[in-house]
Design a protein around this motif. Structure first.
Motif, short mmCIF file in Angstrom:
data_model
loop_
_atom_site.label_atom_id
_atom_site.label_comp_id
_atom_site.label_asym_id
_atom_site.label_seq_id
_atom_site.Cartn_x
_atom_site.Cartn_y
_atom_site.Cartn_z
N ASP A 283 0.82 -1.22 0.00
CA ASP A 283 0.00 0.00 0.00
C ASP A 283 0.85 1.26 0.00
OD1 ASP A 283 -2.48 -0.99 -0.19
OD2 ASP A 283 -2.94 -0.97 1.94
N ILE A 284 2.02 1.19 0.63
CA ILE A 284 2.83 2.40 0.79
C ILE A 284 4.27 2.10 0.43
CG2 ILE A 284 1.38 3.43 2.58
CD1 ILE A 284 3.25 2.35 4.67
N ARG A 466 -0.48 12.90 -4.22
CA ARG A 466 0.89 12.82 -4.75
C ARG A 466 1.33 14.24 -5.06
NH1 ARG A 466 0.07 8.41 -3.23
NH2 ARG A 466 0.31 6.40 -4.29
N LEU A 467 2.58 14.56 -4.75
CA LEU A 467 3.14 15.86 -5.09
C LEU A 467 4.25 15.69 -6.12
CD1 LEU A 467 3.48 17.84 -1.72
CD2 LEU A 467 1.82 18.19 -3.54
N TRP A 473 6.62 12.38 -9.31
CA TRP A 473 5.42 12.29 -8.48
C TRP A 473 5.75 11.45 -7.25
CZ3 TRP A 473 1.62 15.50 -9.02
CH2 TRP A 473 1.33 16.05 -10.27
N VAL A 474 5.77 12.11 -6.10
CA VAL A 474 6.21 11.48 -4.86
C VAL A 474 5.00 11.08 -4.03
CG1 VAL A 474 7.55 11.81 -2.75
CG2 VAL A 474 8.29 12.89 -4.89
N PRO A 475 4.94 9.83 -3.53
CA PRO A 475 3.80 9.40 -2.71
C PRO A 475 3.79 10.09 -1.35
CG PRO A 475 5.45 7.68 -2.75
CD PRO A 475 5.90 8.73 -3.74
N ALA A 476 2.62 10.07 -0.73
CA ALA A 476 2.45 10.76 0.55
C ALA A 476 3.36 10.20 1.63
CB ALA A 476 0.99 10.67 1.00
N SER A 477 3.62 8.89 1.59
CA SER A 477 4.47 8.30 2.62
C SER A 477 5.87 8.88 2.61
CB SER A 477 4.54 6.78 2.41
OG SER A 477 5.04 6.48 1.12
N MET A 482 8.05 15.14 6.05
CA MET A 482 8.69 16.44 5.87
C MET A 482 7.65 17.56 5.90
SD MET A 482 11.95 16.33 5.67
CE MET A 482 13.31 15.20 5.39
N THR A 483 6.49 17.31 5.34
CA THR A 483 5.43 18.32 5.35
C THR A 483 5.00 18.63 6.78
OG1 THR A 483 4.67 17.41 3.24
CG2 THR A 483 3.21 18.94 4.34
#
Length: 665
Positions: A283-284, A466-467, A473-477, A482-483
């Motif tokens: 999942d991550i 995703r950012l 495109w980087v996954p939230a995990s 850092m955010t």
């Protein structure tokens, strides 16, 4: 397609079509009232009919006498024309059905007769009451002196009787209907008030069957029902206390199984289980670092100062470790064995993690040295970097290698295992890249279905972001730690919220869920913005679920309480996410009003084969359901896991076995 949840309460199985007690009593009592009214109306009507018959008989007799006297004295009864005029004048009053004058002396007959059915009266009514017309016929003698001229026969017309009886019957029926309706309404109100206690008891019993022991039935109006209500409330209270005790017992067993008794950190088994979930889960994809920390010469310290003093040192060492992981969202630590500790820092770079851990090691060395007077002691740490190809065994081996290097110097030292891989961005670079991505709204959303256990349909779509960072495109995990660290979660969550509200407008048959970061929950300005947006959204807010990590509940209790109160007023729904690893006690199940919890994936992995995981889920489900809280799970990756979870009574779940995240709905 999303199936919306029906909010209406369904009757329990097996009782459909059964007539209610209130209806039975209402029909029975209503039938008695109807019989009484019909009997009363019938008796009254029959009595009035008899009176009317008597009146018509008297009227016929009076008419016959009057006509006979007129023909005998006022006019010449032998004068056909005069007699005919008198009879016509009398008959034209419309009060007589028939007048017949038979003159014996002159041998003529004068007769007038009208129709029997009066105008405006239904024929069925005439046939129903049928007045005895023969009783209304009376005869009188017409004489002159001692000579009999003839006889006159007069029959009263029953039309007036029918008209009066028709009017009386309608009035009686109308009054009976008014009285009957009023009686039935009063009876219905009395039964409703009296039997409301049974309805309340039914609702309470249904709630108890769902293990919701908070429901209390209000006091009943009758003595017998009041006793039953009191007994039910007492039973619900006793069962609630029983489940509360069970919750405390489960919490205690959970601490025994998953926490180290000496330090309060998680146990070795629980630590590596969570690491395995973070690293191996489909999942991550979790970046970060893992560290193994050892207290040098701890065996000698125990020998010289005793085990009791050694346990005290372990607790003192655990405090700065606990404080350290509390500063980094998603991180956790555990005591592995003896004087060895483990720390997992998600989402951090190798350089950043190594630097922070070096600072921690210096702090631990100071605590250890202060306690180990007279001994040359040191603290060692081996650090490994989590990459996409990492697994638990390789990370453990890398940490062991780095730890051996650190111990070789016999001084406090933190060694980073050198691994091949791309050079990661540093903290300053990450902050600049994240700010740029959020400011320019370079965000992509994926939607992972949360599947209902009952029928396999989609309950809601969990939004994952995703950012685009540095062209990737980087996954939230990867970016969320850092955010959180740079306090950018509130800005990111505002952006996600705006897009989710648009999705609610364009997809009216779907529910969505979005995660609110810990720092966003603690941000009063963000909560005000959220309240404003949800208030403007109106009914759309009722289809939006908010995921709040359990760690946020534990660390920001007052802020979470304010968020829960706001969502309750507006109609939004709350899910306590990553349940079981945030450290919050079971008591907030009672103190916070939320709609669902989602058990962390570390308890779901191999739930079909690990008894401790199965016991934990099996224990949580009835307690949550007793509070009216739904139970979801995360990280379902095999059919065996899902089959076991469904048997345990969970309400729904997410995971690659159930459905992968999709870009388009």
């Amino acid at each position: 397609m999303q199936n919306t949840e029906a909010e209406e309460r369904k009757p329990p199985d097996g009782v459909k079509g059964i007539v209610s007690l209130q209806l039975v009593l209402l029909v029975f009592a209503g039938g008695l009232i109807l019989m009484l009214l019909v009997t009363t109306v019938a008796i009254g009507f029959v009595g009035f009919r008899d009176h009317m018959v008597q009146e018509l008989e008297n009227h016929a007799n009076d008419g016959a006498v009057a006509v006979g006297l007129s023909l005998s004295n006022a006019i010449d009864g032998n004068d056909r024309v005069a007699a005919s005029s008198l009879i016509d004048a009398t008959f034209d009053s419309s009060r007589y059905l028939k007048i017949r004058y038979e003159n014996i002396a002159k041998g003529f007959v004068i007769e007038r007769e009208a129709a029997l059915i009066p105008p405006g009266i239904p024929e069925w009514f005439v046939q129903l009451i049928k007045l005895p017309s023969d009783d209304f016929r009376k005869t009188a003698q017409v004489v002159r002196g001692w000579q009999q001229l003839g006889t006159v026969t007069v029959s009263s017309h029953p039309a007036q009787g029918y008209v009066v009886l028709w009017l009386v019957m309608r009035q009686l029926v109308f009054v009976a209907l008014i009285i009957g309706a009023a009686a039935l309404l009063l009876l219905w109100l009395i039964l409703r008030r009296t039997l409301r206690a049974l309805t309340n008891l039914e609702v309470q019993a249904h709630a108890i069957s769902k293990r919701n022991f908070r429901a209390r039935a209000p006091a009943a109006g009758t003595r017998e029902l009041a006793k039953v209500t009191l007994a039910m409330n007492q039973m619900a209270n006793d069962l609630g206390q029983l489940f509360e005790g069970q919750a405390k017992l489960i919490q205690h067993l959970r601490k025994i199984n998953n926490e180290d008794s000496a330090t309060g950190l998680v146990s070795r088994r629980a630590f590596y289980q969570r690491v395995r979930t973070e690293v191996d889960s489909k999942d991550i994809y979790q970046r970060g670092v893992i560290a193994l920390i050892q207290l040098g010469e701890f065996g000698q310290f125990n020998h010289e100062h005793g085990r009791k003093q050694g346990d005290l040192v372990l607790r003192q060492i655990a405090e700065p470790i606990r404080t350290f992981v509390g500063q980094y969202p998603g991180s956790f630590a555990g005591r592995l064995n003896g004087a060895e500790f483990g720390i997992f820092l998600p989402g951090v770079t190798a350089v950043d993690g190594h630097f922070w851990l070096e600072e921690l090691i210096k702090t631990l060395d100071g605590v250890y040295s202060d306690s180990a007077t007279g001994l040359e002691v040191a603290v060692y740490a081996g650090v490994a970097v989590v990459t996409e190809a990492s697994d638990v065994d390789s990370l453990r081996a890398a940490c062991d290698e780095a730890l051996l290097v650190a111990r070789a110097g016999a001084v406090t030292r933190c060694v980073l295992h050198e691994a091949d891989g791309p050079v990661a961005n540093g903290p300053a670079d990450w902050q600049a890249l994240l700010v740029d991505a959020i400011d320019n709204e370079r965000i992509m959303m994926l939607f992972q279905p949360l599947v209902r256990a009952s029928d396999g349909q989609v309950r809601l779509y969990q939004v994952q972001s995703r950012l685009e960072v540095d062209g990737e495109w980087v996954p939230a995990s990867v970016f969320l730690p850092m955010t959180e660290r740079f306090r950018l979660m509130a800005r990111l969550d505002r952006l996600v919220l705006a897009r989710v509200l648009k999705l609610l407008e364009t997809h009216p048959d779907m529910n969505f869920g979005m995660t609110i970061g810990s720092s966003a929950v603690a941000d009063a300005a963000f909560r005000e913005h959220l309240q404003s947006e949800l208030t403007s959204a109106g009914a759309l807010a009722r289809r939006l679920w908010f995921n709040v990590p359990e760690a946020a509940v534990y660390h920001h209790r007052s802020d979470v309480g304010a968020l829960v109160g706001m969502l309750r007023r507006i109609g939004g729904r709350l899910i306590v996410d990553r349940f079981g690893v945030g450290g919050a006690p079971f008591s907030y199940l009672r103190n916070l009003s939320f709609q669902a919890l989602r058990i962390d994936a570390s308890f779901i992995r191999h739930v079909d084969s690990i008894p401790d995981n199965r016991f934990y889920v099996e224990s949580i489900v009835p307690i949550a359901h007793s509070r009216g809280v739904e139970v979801f799970v995360a990280g379902v990756e095999t059919a065996a896991e899902w089959h076991e979870l469904v048997k345990l009574g969970i309400d729904g779940g997410t995971g690659y076995h159930l459905a992968r995240p999709v870009e388009q709905l």
